[in-house]
Write an enzyme that holds these catalytic residues in place. Structure first.
Site, PDB file in Angstrom:
ATOM      1  N   TRP A  22       0.852  -1.195   0.000  1.00  0.00           N
ATOM      2  CA  TRP A  22       0.000   0.000   0.000  1.00  0.00           C
ATOM      3  C   TRP A  22       0.888   1.245   0.000  1.00  0.00           C
ATOM      4  O   TRP A  22       1.862   1.342   0.745  1.00  0.00           O
ATOM      5  CB  TRP A  22      -0.876  -0.016   1.256  1.00  0.00           C
ATOM      6  CG  TRP A  22      -1.719   1.192   1.452  1.00  0.00           C
ATOM      7  CD1 TRP A  22      -2.505   1.824   0.530  1.00  0.00           C
ATOM      8  CD2 TRP A  22      -1.897   1.915   2.684  1.00  0.00           C
ATOM      9  NE1 TRP A  22      -3.158   2.891   1.102  1.00  0.00           N
ATOM     10  CE2 TRP A  22      -2.808   2.973   2.421  1.00  0.00           C
ATOM     11  CE3 TRP A  22      -1.383   1.761   3.961  1.00  0.00           C
ATOM     12  CZ2 TRP A  22      -3.215   3.871   3.403  1.00  0.00           C
ATOM     13  CZ3 TRP A  22      -1.783   2.659   4.940  1.00  0.00           C
ATOM     14  CH2 TRP A  22      -2.690   3.702   4.667  1.00  0.00           C
ATOM     15  N   ASP A  50       0.824  -8.907   0.998  1.00  0.00           N
ATOM     16  CA  ASP A  50      -0.516  -8.321   0.987  1.00  0.00           C
ATOM     17  C   ASP A  50      -0.588  -7.166   0.002  1.00  0.00           C
ATOM     18  O   ASP A  50       0.266  -6.278   0.002  1.00  0.00           O
ATOM     19  CB  ASP A  50      -0.869  -7.816   2.386  1.00  0.00           C
ATOM     20  CG  ASP A  50      -2.250  -7.197   2.438  1.00  0.00           C
ATOM     21  OD1 ASP A  50      -3.234  -7.961   2.526  1.00  0.00           O
ATOM     22  OD2 ASP A  50      -2.350  -5.957   2.383  1.00  0.00           O
ATOM     23  N   TYR A  55      -4.828  -0.471  -4.909  1.00  0.00           N
ATOM     24  CA  TYR A  55      -3.529   0.174  -4.725  1.00  0.00           C
ATOM     25  C   TYR A  55      -2.973   0.595  -6.081  1.00  0.00           C
ATOM     26  O   TYR A  55      -2.780  -0.242  -6.968  1.00  0.00           O
ATOM     27  CB  TYR A  55      -2.545  -0.750  -4.015  1.00  0.00           C
ATOM     28  CG  TYR A  55      -2.932  -1.144  -2.602  1.00  0.00           C
ATOM     29  CD1 TYR A  55      -3.923  -0.463  -1.894  1.00  0.00           C
ATOM     30  CD2 TYR A  55      -2.294  -2.201  -1.960  1.00  0.00           C
ATOM     31  CE1 TYR A  55      -4.279  -0.832  -0.604  1.00  0.00           C
ATOM     32  CE2 TYR A  55      -2.641  -2.576  -0.663  1.00  0.00           C
ATOM     33  CZ  TYR A  55      -3.635  -1.891   0.006  1.00  0.00           C
ATOM     34  OH  TYR A  55      -3.980  -2.262   1.283  1.00  0.00           O
ATOM     35  N   GLN A 178      -8.474  -7.349   8.837  1.00  0.00           N
ATOM     36  CA  GLN A 178      -7.280  -6.529   8.680  1.00  0.00           C
ATOM     37  C   GLN A 178      -7.583  -5.104   9.153  1.00  0.00           C
ATOM     38  O   GLN A 178      -8.070  -4.282   8.398  1.00  0.00           O
ATOM     39  CB  GLN A 178      -6.808  -6.516   7.225  1.00  0.00           C
ATOM     40  CG  GLN A 178      -5.463  -5.830   7.054  1.00  0.00           C
ATOM     41  CD  GLN A 178      -4.944  -5.860   5.622  1.00  0.00           C
ATOM     42  OE1 GLN A 178      -4.609  -4.821   5.047  1.00  0.00           O
ATOM     43  NE2 GLN A 178      -4.858  -7.045   5.040  1.00  0.00           N
ATOM     44  N   PRO A 208       1.409  -0.705  11.851  1.00  0.00           N
ATOM     45  CA  PRO A 208       1.904  -0.926  13.220  1.00  0.00           C
ATOM     46  C   PRO A 208       2.857   0.168  13.691  1.00  0.00           C
ATOM     47  O   PRO A 208       3.010   0.361  14.896  1.00  0.00           O
ATOM     48  CB  PRO A 208       2.608  -2.279  13.124  1.00  0.00           C
ATOM     49  CG  PRO A 208       3.006  -2.416  11.691  1.00  0.00           C
ATOM     50  CD  PRO A 208       1.890  -1.755  10.927  1.00  0.00           C
ATOM     51  N   ARG A 229       7.218   9.616   4.644  1.00  0.00           N
ATOM     52  CA  ARG A 229       5.823   9.485   4.235  1.00  0.00           C
ATOM     53  C   ARG A 229       5.115  10.835   4.274  1.00  0.00           C
ATOM     54  O   ARG A 229       4.297  11.149   3.408  1.00  0.00           O
ATOM     55  CB  ARG A 229       5.117   8.481   5.166  1.00  0.00           C
ATOM     56  CG  ARG A 229       3.638   8.258   4.907  1.00  0.00           C
ATOM     57  CD  ARG A 229       3.345   7.604   3.573  1.00  0.00           C
ATOM     58  NE  ARG A 229       4.092   6.396   3.330  1.00  0.00           N
ATOM     59  CZ  ARG A 229       3.756   5.188   3.780  1.00  0.00           C
ATOM     60  NH1 ARG A 229       2.699   5.046   4.528  1.00  0.00           N
ATOM     61  NH2 ARG A 229       4.489   4.138   3.485  1.00  0.00           N
ATOM     62  N   SER A 289      10.032   1.567   1.576  1.00  0.00           N
ATOM     63  CA  SER A 289      10.470   2.304   0.388  1.00  0.00           C
ATOM     64  C   SER A 289      11.955   2.082   0.142  1.00  0.00           C
ATOM     65  O   SER A 289      12.487   2.541  -0.861  1.00  0.00           O
ATOM     66  CB  SER A 289      10.180   3.807   0.549  1.00  0.00           C
ATOM     67  OG  SER A 289      10.771   4.314   1.742  1.00  0.00           O
ATOM     68  N   GLN A 293      14.794  -1.062   5.256  1.00  0.00           N
ATOM     69  CA  GLN A 293      13.671  -0.949   6.172  1.00  0.00           C
ATOM     70  C   GLN A 293      13.052  -2.318   6.447  1.00  0.00           C
ATOM     71  O   GLN A 293      12.568  -2.585   7.547  1.00  0.00           O
ATOM     72  CB  GLN A 293      12.614  -0.005   5.597  1.00  0.00           C
ATOM     73  CG  GLN A 293      13.048   1.450   5.544  1.00  0.00           C
ATOM     74  CD  GLN A 293      12.019   2.319   4.840  1.00  0.00           C
ATOM     75  OE1 GLN A 293      11.364   1.896   3.888  1.00  0.00           O
ATOM     76  NE2 GLN A 293      11.860   3.538   5.316  1.00  0.00           N
ATOM     77  N   ASN A 297      12.562  -4.025  10.253  1.00  0.00           N
ATOM     78  CA  ASN A 297      11.272  -4.420  10.823  1.00  0.00           C
ATOM     79  C   ASN A 297      11.193  -5.911  11.104  1.00  0.00           C
ATOM     80  O   ASN A 297      10.563  -6.342  12.085  1.00  0.00           O
ATOM     81  CB  ASN A 297      10.142  -3.995   9.896  1.00  0.00           C
ATOM     82  CG  ASN A 297       9.922  -2.494   9.888  1.00  0.00           C
ATOM     83  OD1 ASN A 297      10.085  -1.833  10.904  1.00  0.00           O
ATOM     84  ND2 ASN A 297       9.558  -1.948   8.743  1.00  0.00           N
TER      85      ASN A 297
END
Length: 336
Positions: A22, A50, A55, A178, A208, A229, A289, A293, A297
Site C-alpha cells: 500500500w 498483501d 492500490y 485486517q 503498526p 511518508r 520504500s 527498512q 522491521n
C-alpha cells in the site's frame, strides 16, 4: 528470520511479518526499488504478501507479480482485497456486489499472474450491498478454487459476527480481519478483538508503526524529513497529517526512545513487536520504500516484551492513545 503463526482458527500458517505494498509499489517508489524490497523480504523469510486491487489503481498487483516472478507459488501466501473503486470507476467498479466481487477476483488473478490467491479480503464493509449477496459471492470464489481463505478489513464486531455466521451456513470460514492497529491506535481492542477470539478470526494488522510516527523521526515543531511518508505528495502525507500537528503525541513518542534502546531495539522494531504481543494478532503488515527498512522491521519477529515494558509504554502514551471502537472505518456509502 521471521516466525509463523496460524491465521485465526485455521490450519493456514502465514509469516508473522507480512510485506504489504500500500502507498509504495507503482506509487511512492520506482518499480526497481519495489522489486528490491520484495526480494529483501523473501531473503528475510517473509512468505506472506498483501496487496489490493485499488492500490495504485490495480498497478500495485502487477508490480508485486513482477517482484515475485520465479518464486515457486507453493512457497508464497498472497493476499489481495476487493471493495474500493478501480479502473474507470464506473457504478459497478466498487463495492461488494456479486458483480464486483466476481470481476474483482478475475482481475486480481490476471494481474498477479496466479491461478488462486491464498486470502481474498473484503477491503471494507459495504452498506449498499446485502451481506448475504457478498458472502454468497465469496463462497463461490472459494468453491471455484480462486481463493483458499476469506477475510475482511476494518469490519466492526457486529458485522464480523454476522459475516461469520453466514460463512458457516455457506460452507466456508471467515478467518481474518485486517484493521489499523498500533500503540497509539487501539480501537479494535474493546470490541473487535474479543469477538474475533470467540469466532476464531485472526487480525492481520496494518500501520503498526503508525505511518512512521512511531519511528520517532517526526519531531514536534520541526520540518518533516525529506523522503518521509509525510513529504510524499502522491498521497502518503494525508494519512498522518493529523498526528503531525499533535505536539503532545510527538513529544510522548520521543519518550519511547529510551524504552527501545534499553531493549536493544529501534523504535520501529519496538512498535512492530508491540502489536505482535496481542495473542489475537496473526501478523503485522510492514511496508518499505528501501530494502534496509525490511530488514529492520523483520528483527521484531520473535521479540517478547516484558509486562513491565508494556505498562511503561501505556504510561508514556497516556491519553494520546485512541481507543473508541466507533472509529472503526466503516464507509457510510461507496466511494463511487
Amino acid at each position: 528470520m521471521v516466525g509463523y503463526r496460524y491465521l485465526g482458527n485455521s490450519g493456514f500458517k502465514i509469516s508473522e511479518i507480512v510485506y504489504g505494498n500500500w502507498l509504495t509499489h507503482a506509487s511512492q517508489v520506482e518499480n526497481e526499488v519495489a522489486v528490491r524490497c520484495v526480494r529483501a523480504a523473501l531473503d528475510a523469510g517473509i512468505s506472506s504478501f498483501d496487496t489490493a486491487d485499488t492500490y495504485a489503481n490495480t498497478r500495485a498487483e502487477e508490480v508485486l507479480a513482477d517482484a515475485l516472478a520465479g518464486v515457486p507459488r507453493h512457497e508464497l501466501e498472497i493476499f489481495t482485497k476487493v471493495y474500493f473503486p478501480i479502473g474507470r470507476m464506473g457504478p459497478n467498479d466498487t463495492g461488494l456486489s456479486r458483480k464486483h466481487v466476481m470481476e474483482g477476483i478475475h482481475g486480481s488473478l490476471r494481474r498477479l499472474r496466479t491461478d488462486y490467491v491464498d486470502l481474498y479480503q473484503a477491503h471494507r464493509y459495504d452498506v449498499e450491498t446485502p451481506l448475504e449477496e457478498t458472502m454468497q459471492a465469496f463462497a463461490d470464489v472459494v468453491r471455484q478454487g480462486k481463493a483458499l481463505y476469506i477475510g475482511v478489513s476494518e469490519w466492526p464486531a457486529d458485522k464480523l459476527r454476522e459475516g461469520h455466521a453466514l460463512a458457516r451456513e455457506l460452507g466456508f470460514q471467515l478467518v481474518s480481519n485486517q484493521p489499523r492497529y498500533s500503540m497509539i491506535w487501539r480501537v479494535v481492542e474493546a470490541e473487535v478483538v474479543p469477538a474475533s477470539r470467540e469466532l476464531g478470526i485472526g487480525q492481520i494488522v496494518f500501520s503498526p508503526v503508525a505511518q512512521g510516527i512511531l519511528t520517532g523521526k517526526y519531531l514536534p515543531g520541526a520540518p518533516v524529513p525529506e523522503g518521509s511518508r509525510a513529504a510524499d505528495t502522491k498521497g502518503g502525507a494525508r494519512f498522518i497529517e493529523r498526528d503531525l500537528h499533535d505536539d503532545v503525541l510527538l513529544t510522548r513518542v520521543q519518550q519511547l526512545r529510551p524504552v527501545a534502546e534499553e531493549l536493544g531495539l529501534t523504535m520501529a522494531q519496538l512498535a512492530v513487536a508491540w502489536v505482535l504481543q496481542n495473542d489475537n494478532v496473526s501478523a503485522a503488515i510492514i511496508g518499505a520504500s528501501r530494502p534496509e527498512q525490511v530488514a529492520e522491521n523483520v528483527a521484531a519477529s520473535g521479540v517478547q516484551l516484558p509486562a513491565e515494558v508494556m505498562s511503561r509504554i501505556d504510561e508514556i502514551l497516556g491519553d494520546s492513545v485512541v481507543r473508541d471502537p466507533a472509529l472503526t472505518n466503516v464507509p457510510k456509502g461507496r466511494y463511487a
